[in-house]
Scaffold this motif. Structure first.
Motif, short mmCIF file in Angstrom:
data_model
loop_
_atom_site.label_atom_id
_atom_site.label_comp_id
_atom_site.label_asym_id
_atom_site.label_seq_id
_atom_site.Cartn_x
_atom_site.Cartn_y
_atom_site.Cartn_z
N GLU A 71 0.83 -1.19 0.00
CA GLU A 71 0.00 0.00 0.00
C GLU A 71 0.87 1.25 0.00
OE1 GLU A 71 -3.60 2.04 2.59
OE2 GLU A 71 -3.21 -0.10 2.81
N LYS A 72 0.50 2.21 -0.85
CA LYS A 72 1.16 3.51 -0.85
C LYS A 72 0.63 4.30 0.34
CE LYS A 72 1.66 4.22 -5.81
NZ LYS A 72 1.26 5.09 -6.95
N ILE A 73 1.48 5.14 0.89
CA ILE A 73 1.03 5.96 2.01
C ILE A 73 0.43 7.25 1.50
CG2 ILE A 73 2.68 4.98 3.64
CD1 ILE A 73 4.33 7.56 3.32
N PHE A 74 -0.39 7.84 2.33
CA PHE A 74 -0.99 9.13 2.01
C PHE A 74 -0.38 10.16 2.95
CE2 PHE A 74 -3.43 7.04 5.24
CZ PHE A 74 -3.69 8.02 6.17
N VAL A 75 -0.42 11.41 2.57
CA VAL A 75 0.11 12.47 3.41
C VAL A 75 -0.92 12.76 4.50
CG1 VAL A 75 0.90 14.86 3.52
CG2 VAL A 75 1.45 13.44 1.54
N ASN A 76 -0.51 12.54 5.72
CA ASN A 76 -1.37 12.67 6.88
C ASN A 76 -1.37 14.12 7.37
OD1 ASN A 76 -2.66 12.15 9.39
ND2 ASN A 76 -1.70 10.11 9.45
N VAL A 77 -2.30 14.43 8.25
CA VAL A 77 -2.35 15.76 8.87
C VAL A 77 -1.09 15.98 9.71
CG1 VAL A 77 -3.60 17.20 10.52
CG2 VAL A 77 -4.87 15.79 8.90
N ASN A 78 -0.62 14.91 10.33
CA ASN A 78 0.57 14.98 11.17
C ASN A 78 1.79 14.55 10.35
OD1 ASN A 78 2.65 14.54 12.99
ND2 ASN A 78 1.34 13.61 14.55
N PRO A 79 2.68 15.50 10.01
CA PRO A 79 3.84 15.14 9.18
C PRO A 79 4.76 14.12 9.85
CG PRO A 79 3.75 17.53 9.55
CD PRO A 79 2.63 16.91 10.30
N GLN A 80 4.88 14.16 11.18
CA GLN A 80 5.73 13.20 11.89
C GLN A 80 5.20 11.77 11.71
OE1 GLN A 80 8.63 13.71 13.24
NE2 GLN A 80 8.92 11.69 14.11
#
Length: 180
Positions: A66-75
């Motif tokens: 699975e590819k990751i998505f850009v989350n609200v929390n960058p960390q």
């Protein structure tokens, strides 16, 4: 054709392995690789080792992650990316051809709706693979990634590109340096 699907996570990485024979999908195994609350390098090592062990034990021919998505929390996104990288390195160490799919693609392939809930994914994975019970959410996502790959045109393209290394005999040879 045996396909391993990976749903990466720093604490829990899901895996699912299916066989595809013509248009029939058969469940092989699924579960999770759990890391302890150790330091980051140790956790990444656990994910890498777990993936290498799965390849050794089940000799898949193809891999999908699975590819990751850009989350609200960058960390959180950065940590998830590192876990995903450890899983990919394990697949690469096993000489696996790797396809990548987004959560949206997974849900569309399995449920038919890109905004499906985890519960819906679990139920459809169980139905598509004729499972008696529901797999856990992480294992269901990993099985869903494998199902998505099995139904994807990318499978044919990947097969032709890597046909020389896709034999069961070569699995043990490819992993020999990690087994000894």
């Amino acid at each position: 054709m045996r396909i391993i699907g990976i749903d990466p996570g720093l604490r829990i990485t899901g895996f699912g392995i299916i066989d595809k024979h013509k248009d029939i999908l058969t469940y092989v195994t699924s579960g999770v690789i759990r890391t302890t609350n150790a330091d980051l390098p140790s956790r990444l090592g656990t994910i890498f080792d777990g993936v290498v062990t799965l390849i050794h034990e089940h000799c898949p021919d193809q891999a999908a992650i699975e590819k990751i998505f850009v989350n609200v929390n960058p960390q959180s996104t950065l940590l998830l990316g590192q876990a995903r990288g450890a899983a990919i390195c394990g697949l690469v160490a096993g000489r696996m051809p790797i396809a990548e799919y987004t959560a949206l693609q997974l849900k569309q392939a399995v449920v038919g709706y890109g905004r499906a809930t985890k519960d819906q994914v679990q139920k459809m994975v169980a139905r598509l693979l004729n499972l008696i019970g529901l797999p856990g959410t992480d294992a269901a996502d990993a099985l869903g990634i494998a199902i998505c790959h099995a139904h994807s045109g990318k499978l044919i393209n990947t097969l032709s590109a890597f046909s020389s290394i896709l034999t069961k005999k070569s699995c043990r040879i490819r992993l020999g340096r990690f087994i000894e």
